[in-house]
Design an enzyme around this catalytic site. Structure first.
Site, PDB file in Angstrom:
ATOM      1  N   ASP A  26      64.203  42.507  13.183  1.00  0.00           N
ATOM      2  CA  ASP A  26      65.357  42.481  12.298  1.00  0.00           C
ATOM      3  C   ASP A  26      66.580  42.188  13.166  1.00  0.00           C
ATOM      4  O   ASP A  26      66.532  42.336  14.398  1.00  0.00           O
ATOM      5  CB  ASP A  26      65.495  43.823  11.580  1.00  0.00           C
ATOM      6  CG  ASP A  26      66.692  43.869  10.660  1.00  0.00           C
ATOM      7  OD1 ASP A  26      66.879  42.912   9.886  1.00  0.00           O
ATOM      8  OD2 ASP A  26      67.444  44.857  10.720  1.00  0.00           O
ATOM      9  N   ASP A  28      70.582  42.727  12.211  1.00  0.00           N
ATOM     10  CA  ASP A  28      71.633  43.741  12.156  1.00  0.00           C
ATOM     11  C   ASP A  28      71.053  45.112  12.444  1.00  0.00           C
ATOM     12  O   ASP A  28      70.130  45.574  11.764  1.00  0.00           O
ATOM     13  CB  ASP A  28      72.288  43.754  10.765  1.00  0.00           C
ATOM     14  CG  ASP A  28      73.097  42.505  10.482  1.00  0.00           C
ATOM     15  OD1 ASP A  28      73.968  42.172  11.295  1.00  0.00           O
ATOM     16  OD2 ASP A  28      72.854  41.855   9.447  1.00  0.00           O
ATOM     17  N   GLU A  35      76.024  46.487  12.322  1.00  0.00           N
ATOM     18  CA  GLU A  35      76.065  47.160  11.016  1.00  0.00           C
ATOM     19  C   GLU A  35      77.460  47.694  10.707  1.00  0.00           C
ATOM     20  O   GLU A  35      77.963  47.521   9.597  1.00  0.00           O
ATOM     21  CB  GLU A  35      75.038  48.295  10.971  1.00  0.00           C
ATOM     22  CG  GLU A  35      73.585  47.849  10.981  1.00  0.00           C
ATOM     23  CD  GLU A  35      73.122  47.269   9.655  1.00  0.00           C
ATOM     24  OE1 GLU A  35      73.961  46.819   8.852  1.00  0.00           O
ATOM     25  OE2 GLU A  35      71.904  47.258   9.422  1.00  0.00           O
ATOM     26  N   ARG A  90      83.363  35.032   0.768  1.00  0.00           N
ATOM     27  CA  ARG A  90      84.534  35.603   1.435  1.00  0.00           C
ATOM     28  C   ARG A  90      84.117  36.568   2.544  1.00  0.00           C
ATOM     29  O   ARG A  90      84.754  36.617   3.603  1.00  0.00           O
ATOM     30  CB  ARG A  90      85.412  36.315   0.406  1.00  0.00           C
ATOM     31  CG  ARG A  90      86.712  36.851   0.986  1.00  0.00           C
ATOM     32  CD  ARG A  90      87.524  35.764   1.646  1.00  0.00           C
ATOM     33  NE  ARG A  90      88.780  36.258   2.214  1.00  0.00           N
ATOM     34  CZ  ARG A  90      89.382  35.703   3.259  1.00  0.00           C
ATOM     35  NH1 ARG A  90      88.864  34.619   3.850  1.00  0.00           N
ATOM     36  NH2 ARG A  90      90.509  36.192   3.718  1.00  0.00           N
ATOM     37  N   LYS A 135      75.074  33.999   8.905  1.00  0.00           N
ATOM     38  CA  LYS A 135      75.350  35.240   9.630  1.00  0.00           C
ATOM     39  C   LYS A 135      74.370  35.442  10.772  1.00  0.00           C
ATOM     40  O   LYS A 135      74.738  35.935  11.840  1.00  0.00           O
ATOM     41  CB  LYS A 135      75.294  36.431   8.673  1.00  0.00           C
ATOM     42  CG  LYS A 135      75.762  37.736   9.318  1.00  0.00           C
ATOM     43  CD  LYS A 135      75.587  38.917   8.386  1.00  0.00           C
ATOM     44  CE  LYS A 135      76.111  40.188   9.037  1.00  0.00           C
ATOM     45  NZ  LYS A 135      75.708  41.397   8.284  1.00  0.00           N
TER      46      LYS A 135
END
Length: 241
Positions: A26, A28, A35, A90, A135
């Site tokens: 994973d 984050d 996080e 955003r 991201k």
């Protein structure tokens, strides 16, 4: 056709822990100390809408993808006319502009070394994240981890069902060409541990985001403090000699 996990049996694995051929990381909270930064960016999004929230409000929705991460809090707070896609757009703008600068050092100590160790021992490695690819790429760049280090990068963009559904992990298994019963997941979120179990994969949970008792309730194979505390023996043998 839906991907189906392979359930290991003692005859297939040859031992209780069994063979490990791939590690699914994973992002984050595992590879990247991001996080808290994600929650701060989410607070910024709601502040622009005139809605007061706290970083803690987002904890129950971690690891489920940005639309759910933001939408869950919007639902709890009763935000009228909330648009998850525009909010997510955003969120990414704020997160990349303020919190995830290239080589800003958000990688957890030991992450790079563990990835290299796995590769040097012939294991395949993948990023398997409920975050969108924009991201994932930003976080890896901020952590100084090159995408080329990984045999696969699986992100949320192509999936309808995100963690705790097993789809992302099953897709990573298929891309790597490794049976699910030979994949090991490293996760920090409840949704991720649950997804690993649904995929019939072993899982090492790290307590970078949630407490040990909370994670233990989801039933991971092992629990460690953070990725730097995971040794290669944990991956290969479940921590046993």
């Amino acid at each position: 056709m839906a991907l189906r996990p392979v359930v290991p049996t003692p005859s297939e694995t040859g031992s209780e822990w069994g063979n490990v051929s791939a590690v699914l990381f994973d992002m984050d909270g595992v590879l990247c100390n991001s996080e808290d930064l994600s929650r701060l960016a989410a607070v910024d999004v709601f502040a622009e809408m005139g809605v007061q929230v706290t970083a803690q409000d987002f904890v129950p929705f971690m690891g489920t993808g940005e639309a759910n991460f933001l939408g869950g809090v919007a639902s709890v707070k009763g935000v009228k006319g909330f648009n998850p896609e525009s909010a997510k757009k955003r969120f990414f703008e704020l997160y990349l502009d303020k919190y995830a600068k290239p080589n800003s050092g958000i990688g957890f100590p030991g992450a790079y070394e563990l990835i290299v160790q796995c590769k040097n021992h012939g294991l395949k490695v993948a990023v398997a994240s409920s975050a969108d690819r924009i991201k994932v790429d930003a976080n890896l760049a901020a952590a100084g981890l090159k995408v080329s280090m990984f045999d696969a990068v699986v992100s949320a963009d192509a999936f309808e069902n995100l963690k705790p559904a097993p789809d992302i992990f099953l897709a990573a298994s298929k891309i790597l060409g490794v049976p699910t019963n030979e994949c090991l997941v490293i996760e920090d979120a409840l949704a991720g541990v649950q997804a690993a179990k649904s995929a019939c994969m072993r899982c090492i949970a790290v307590t970078t985001t949630l407490g040990e008792d909370t994670l233990r309730a989801a039933g991971p194979s092992l629990i460690r403090k953070e990725i730097g505390d995971i040794c290669f023996n944990d991956i290969l043998n479940g921590g046993s000699d």
